[in-house]
Design a protein around this motif. Structure first.
Motif, PDB file in Angstrom:
ATOM      1  N   UNK A  91       0.830  -1.205   0.000  1.00 17.28           N
ATOM      2  CA  UNK A  91       0.000   0.000   0.000  1.00 17.28           C
ATOM      3  C   UNK A  91       0.864   1.255   0.000  1.00 17.28           C
ATOM      4  N   UNK A  92       1.907   1.262   0.815  1.00 17.45           N
ATOM      5  CA  UNK A  92       2.695   2.488   0.983  1.00 17.45           C
ATOM      6  C   UNK A  92       3.902   2.568   0.048  1.00 17.45           C
ATOM      7  N   UNK A  93       4.326   1.456  -0.530  1.00 18.78           N
ATOM      8  CA  UNK A  93       5.528   1.472  -1.369  1.00 18.78           C
ATOM      9  C   UNK A  93       5.438   2.461  -2.531  1.00 18.78           C
ATOM     10  N   UNK A  94       4.279   2.606  -3.231  1.00 22.73           N
ATOM     11  CA  UNK A  94       4.237   3.540  -4.362  1.00 22.73           C
ATOM     12  C   UNK A  94       4.406   5.003  -3.979  1.00 22.73           C
ATOM     13  N   UNK A  95       4.204   5.364  -2.706  1.00 24.19           N
ATOM     14  CA  UNK A  95       4.269   6.776  -2.317  1.00 24.19           C
ATOM     15  C   UNK A  95       5.414   7.041  -1.339  1.00 24.19           C
ATOM     16  N   UNK A  96       6.375   6.137  -1.256  1.00 22.47           N
ATOM     17  CA  UNK A  96       7.524   6.329  -0.374  1.00 22.47           C
ATOM     18  C   UNK A  96       8.818   6.058  -1.134  1.00 22.47           C
ATOM     19  N   UNK A  97       9.928   6.540  -0.588  1.00 20.79           N
ATOM     20  CA  UNK A  97      11.230   6.206  -1.154  1.00 20.79           C
ATOM     21  C   UNK A  97      11.582   4.749  -0.892  1.00 20.79           C
ATOM     22  N   UNK A  98      11.155   4.256   0.270  1.00 20.44           N
ATOM     23  CA  UNK A  98      11.514   2.893   0.679  1.00 20.44           C
ATOM     24  C   UNK A  98      10.515   2.449   1.737  1.00 20.44           C
ATOM     25  N   UNK A  99      10.145   1.191   1.701  1.00 18.66           N
ATOM     26  CA  UNK A  99       9.231   0.629   2.698  1.00 18.66           C
ATOM     27  C   UNK A  99       9.744  -0.748   3.095  1.00 18.66           C
ATOM     28  N   UNK A 100       9.787  -0.998   4.400  1.00 14.90           N
ATOM     29  CA  UNK A 100      10.358  -2.260   4.860  1.00 14.90           C
ATOM     30  C   UNK A 100       9.725  -2.676   6.182  1.00 14.90           C
ATOM     31  N   UNK A 101       9.752  -3.971   6.432  1.00 15.53           N
ATOM     32  CA  UNK A 101       9.357  -4.529   7.722  1.00 15.53           C
ATOM     33  C   UNK A 101      10.609  -5.037   8.428  1.00 15.53           C
ATOM     34  N   UNK A 102      10.808  -4.590   9.662  1.00 14.11           N
ATOM     35  CA  UNK A 102      11.928  -5.069  10.477  1.00 14.11           C
ATOM     36  C   UNK A 102      11.411  -6.266  11.265  1.00 14.11           C
TER      37      UNK A 102
END
Length: 315
Positions: A55-66
């Motif tokens: 959901x958030x990847x298209x509107x962010x520089x980077x998205x990750x789960x730690x």
């Protein structure tokens, strides 16, 4: 330093998508931390369980789960570094709820000032040559001038080279209000009559006509120099400029009998229709004529025609 926001899982993250998108387009550095259903319950229908990354990847520089507590130190260091690196923007990180209360080990990251890309000396020399030859140059200063702490150098450039300047976004104030070389309030005339426009630290988007300046009254369009802090920004501006030149805006054609077209023009198109359709068309046309007569006569101050069933009371 980047901003920080913490959102609850599920609806908290989805409600934050608009803010993330705005930060992405504005180049605003921020780190958003989201909650996440626990790993040991994932896939069983836990409270607010949803995979946020798609959901958030298209509107962010980077998205990750730690995924583990051991990933937190390096993961957040990477998030804050990416957010404040060129071109700035939002980074999203979420951590499973069971790992929030876990204990992990990690190395304390070294934090220091980031240095931007080294300038291309050949490109700088070419820009200087264009400015020296230009008769009507204009300098546009945007948000990244302020964000990169280059406001003093920008003002010095304006004053020493006597360049008319326009500021936009958070670049407002780089050239103080009332300065004789600040032409923001006359930007239309300045950009329309320029033969060279140097745009620094702001995208060539709709606010700047997609990078097309000058060319009024048959004059040659202005040459454009775009100084950006990342290849992504420069490529996006180049793509927008190509689309702007290849696809000029055209007004859609009005349908027959629509606003601005007399009802008689529509009548000429009814002759080939069956009788029933023609009768319905004529009734609609008579209604349009009555409304038109009512409007014209009311403007003249005379008694207005009135259509039965109309909510308008006759004068």
């Amino acid at each position: 330093m980047p901003g920080l926001a913490v959102l609850t899982a599920g609806p908290g993250v989805t409600n934050g998508v608009s803010a993330l998108a705005q930060a992405r387009f504005a180049g605003s550095p921020m780190v958003v931390v989201g909650g996440r259903a626990p790993n040991n319950r994932w896939g069983t229908g836990a409270l607010q369980e949803i995979d946020h990354l798609p959901i958030v990847a298209p509107v962010t520089k980077h998205a990750a789960t730690l995924m583990t507590a051991d990933d937190v130190a390096a993961g957040f260091d990477n998030a804050f570094t990416l957010a404040r690196s060129s071109h700035r923007g939002p980074v999203y990180v979420d951590v499973p709820m069971d790992e929030f209360f876990n204990v992990g080990t990690g190395t304390r990251p070294a934090v220091g000032a980031l240095r931007g890309a080294s300038p291309d000396t050949d490109a700088v020399a070419r820009i200087a040559g264009l400015v020296a030859k230009a008769e009507r140059p204009v300098l546009v200063l945007g948000t990244d001038v302020w964000a990169d702490h280059a406001e003093a150098a920008a003002l010095r450039l304006v004053e020493e080279m006597r360049l008319p300047a326009i500021t936009n976004g958070m670049g407002r104030g780089v050239v103080p209000g009332g300065h004789p070389l600040l032409v923001t309030k006359a930007r239309g005339a300045a950009l329309g009559g320029a033969d060279l426009v140097v745009v620094v630290g702001t995208p060539l988007d709709f606010r700047l006509g997609y990078g097309v300046f000058g060319g009024k009254d048959g004059a040659t369009p202005a040459a454009v120099v775009h100084v950006a802090d990342s290849a992504e920004q420069a490529l996006r501006a180049r793509r927008a400029g190509r689309l702007r030149l290849r696809r000029p805006h055209r007004r859609p054609r009005r349908p027959a009998g629509g606003p601005g077209r007399p009802p008689a023009a529509a009548a000429q198109r009814l002759d080939h229709l069956p009788a029933g359709h023609r009768r319905r068309g004529r009734r609609a046309r008579r209604g349009a004529c009555s409304v038109q007569r009512r409007t014209r006569s009311t403007r003249r101050g005379s008694t207005a025609s009135w259509c039965p069933g109309s909510p308008t009371t006759p004068s």
